[in-house]
Design a protein around this motif. Structure first.
Motif, PDB file in Angstrom:
ATOM      1  N   VAL A   1       0.964  -1.137   0.188  1.00  0.00           N
ATOM      2  CA  VAL A   1      -0.055  -0.096   0.037  1.00  0.00           C
ATOM      3  C   VAL A   1       1.128   1.266  -0.005  1.00  0.00           C
ATOM      4  O   VAL A   1       0.615   2.321  -0.683  1.00  0.00           O
ATOM      5  CB  VAL A   1      -0.903   0.147   1.078  1.00  0.00           C
TER       6      VAL A   1
ATOM      7  N   SER B   1       2.049   2.314  -3.250  1.00  0.00           N
ATOM      8  CA  SER B   1       1.224   2.915  -4.298  1.00  0.00           C
ATOM      9  C   SER B   1       1.246   4.382  -4.276  1.00  0.00           C
ATOM     10  O   SER B   1       0.628   5.109  -5.059  1.00  0.00           O
ATOM     11  CB  SER B   1      -0.071   2.499  -3.905  1.00  0.00           C
TER      12      SER B   1
ATOM     13  N   LEU C   1      -5.847  -1.908  -5.657  1.00  0.00           N
ATOM     14  CA  LEU C   1      -6.286  -1.038  -4.477  1.00  0.00           C
ATOM     15  C   LEU C   1      -7.671  -1.654  -3.972  1.00  0.00           C
ATOM     16  O   LEU C   1      -8.287  -1.784  -3.182  1.00  0.00           O
ATOM     17  CB  LEU C   1      -6.115   0.325  -4.531  1.00  0.00           C
TER      18      LEU C   1
ATOM     19  N   CYS D   1      -9.333  -3.659  -1.043  1.00  0.00           N
ATOM     20  CA  CYS D   1     -10.322  -2.848  -0.575  1.00  0.00           C
ATOM     21  C   CYS D   1     -11.568  -4.032  -0.235  1.00  0.00           C
ATOM     22  O   CYS D   1     -12.014  -3.844   0.950  1.00  0.00           O
ATOM     23  CB  CYS D   1     -11.102  -1.630  -0.871  1.00  0.00           C
TER      24      CYS D   1
ATOM     25  N   MET E   1      -4.086   4.415   4.583  1.00  0.00           N
ATOM     26  CA  MET E   1      -3.878   5.038   2.987  1.00  0.00           C
ATOM     27  C   MET E   1      -3.376   6.568   3.078  1.00  0.00           C
ATOM     28  O   MET E   1      -3.206   7.149   2.022  1.00  0.00           O
ATOM     29  CB  MET E   1      -5.540   5.211   2.546  1.00  0.00           C
TER      30      MET E   1
END
Length: 294
Positions: A91, A94, A126, A130, A146
């Protein structure tokens, strides 16, 4: 790239991947606020010997609060509240998606078709991740996590204003600017007595993890990375960062027995694939000026 510099690039990626594991271990002893504050305190020690770089305090604080404080505090919070280490490492990377998006909005840098494709692929990954939220960690923890790639991306763009500044000096002072408010936050959130108790009764394992995070992962690794970016085109250096989530996930699997379901694993691989497309694509084209009217 020279073989020695290729080795350094791989070493930095390994260090950053292992730092996620060190963070998870340290969080068994420290709160997210205190651990992050101690990380930056260790990394700020060189400030005792070097002068503040020639940039304004406002820019220094802005970069520090995004690239360092915002990124690593939200990252620590997510890990402390159950987000798996391997997933966290994916994450955070990203940030490439958000960096390209923010650069387009703020500077008019049009992404190339390949970069746009990479953004779509990473965003799809992503969304797949989720879909797995809420089973082994909360939606709230993932939402806070995030913040890390978003802060990372904003910090990347703000860092452009510090061109020509010695990177080692800059990163040391960025850490100092983050450590002070983080200590204040730890005292407010956790209370003075628990905060000082955690420091006084720190175990050897906790100390080693903090040294790993502060001295090695933050000070040394960032300095080596900055040196590589100084000596080689970014297109040659940045792809090595793709190793970070693989190292983080593999190390977490070995140390903590972390496993991923099919959807989450597919989402992680999709994000990494999208990042690879973005990183390996050509640089975005500058925005063309509007034609003058008579």
């Amino acid at each position: 790239m020279k073989p020695a510099d290729i080795f350094i690039a791989i070493l930095v990626a390994i260090i950053w991947g292992l730092a996620f594991v060190a963070s998870r271990i340290a969080l068994d002893e420290f709160s997210p606020e205190l651990m992050t504050a101690m990380r930056f305190t260790v990394a700020a020690v060189p400030c005792l010997f070097i002068r503040k770089p020639e940039i304004t305090w406002s820019l220094l604080i802005a970069i520090s609060f995004t690239l360092f404080l915002g990124q690593f505090l939200s990252q620590a919070y997510g890990i402390a509240h159950g987000v798996p280490v391997g997933l966290t490492s994916v994450v955070v990377q990203s940030q490439a998606l958000f960096t390209i998006g923010f650069a387009a909005a703020a500077f008019g840098e049009r992404p190339t078709p390949a970069q746009a494709l990479g953004v779509v692929i990473a965003a799809a990954g992503l969304l797949m991740i989720c879909g797995t939220v809420g089973y082994d960690f909360s939606v709230g923890a993932f939402a806070v996590l995030m913040i890390a790639p978003v802060s990372f991306a904003v910090g990347n763009l703000l860092l452009r204003g510090a061109r020509g500044v010695p990177m080692f000096d800059l990163f040391a002072w960025l850490c100092l600017a983050s450590a002070v408010p983080l200590f204040a936050l730890a005292l407010v959130v956790n209370g003075p007595a628990p905060t000082f108790r955690s420091l006084i009764h720190m175990s050897l394992t906790g100390l080693i993890c903090l040294l790993m995070l502060g001295a090695i992962s933050t000070s040394i690794a960032y300095w080596l990375w900055g040196r590589l970016l100084r000596d080689y085109p970014a297109a040659q250096v940045v792809p090595f960062a793709l190793l970070v989530p693989f190292v983080g996930s593999a190390a977490s699997s070995i140390v903590f027995g972390e496993r991923f379901g099919p959807l989450r694993l597919a989402g992680m691989l999709t994000v990494i694939g999208g990042i690879a497309v973005m990183v390996l694509a050509k640089r975005p084209l500058p925005k063309e000026p509007l034609p003058k009217t008579a």
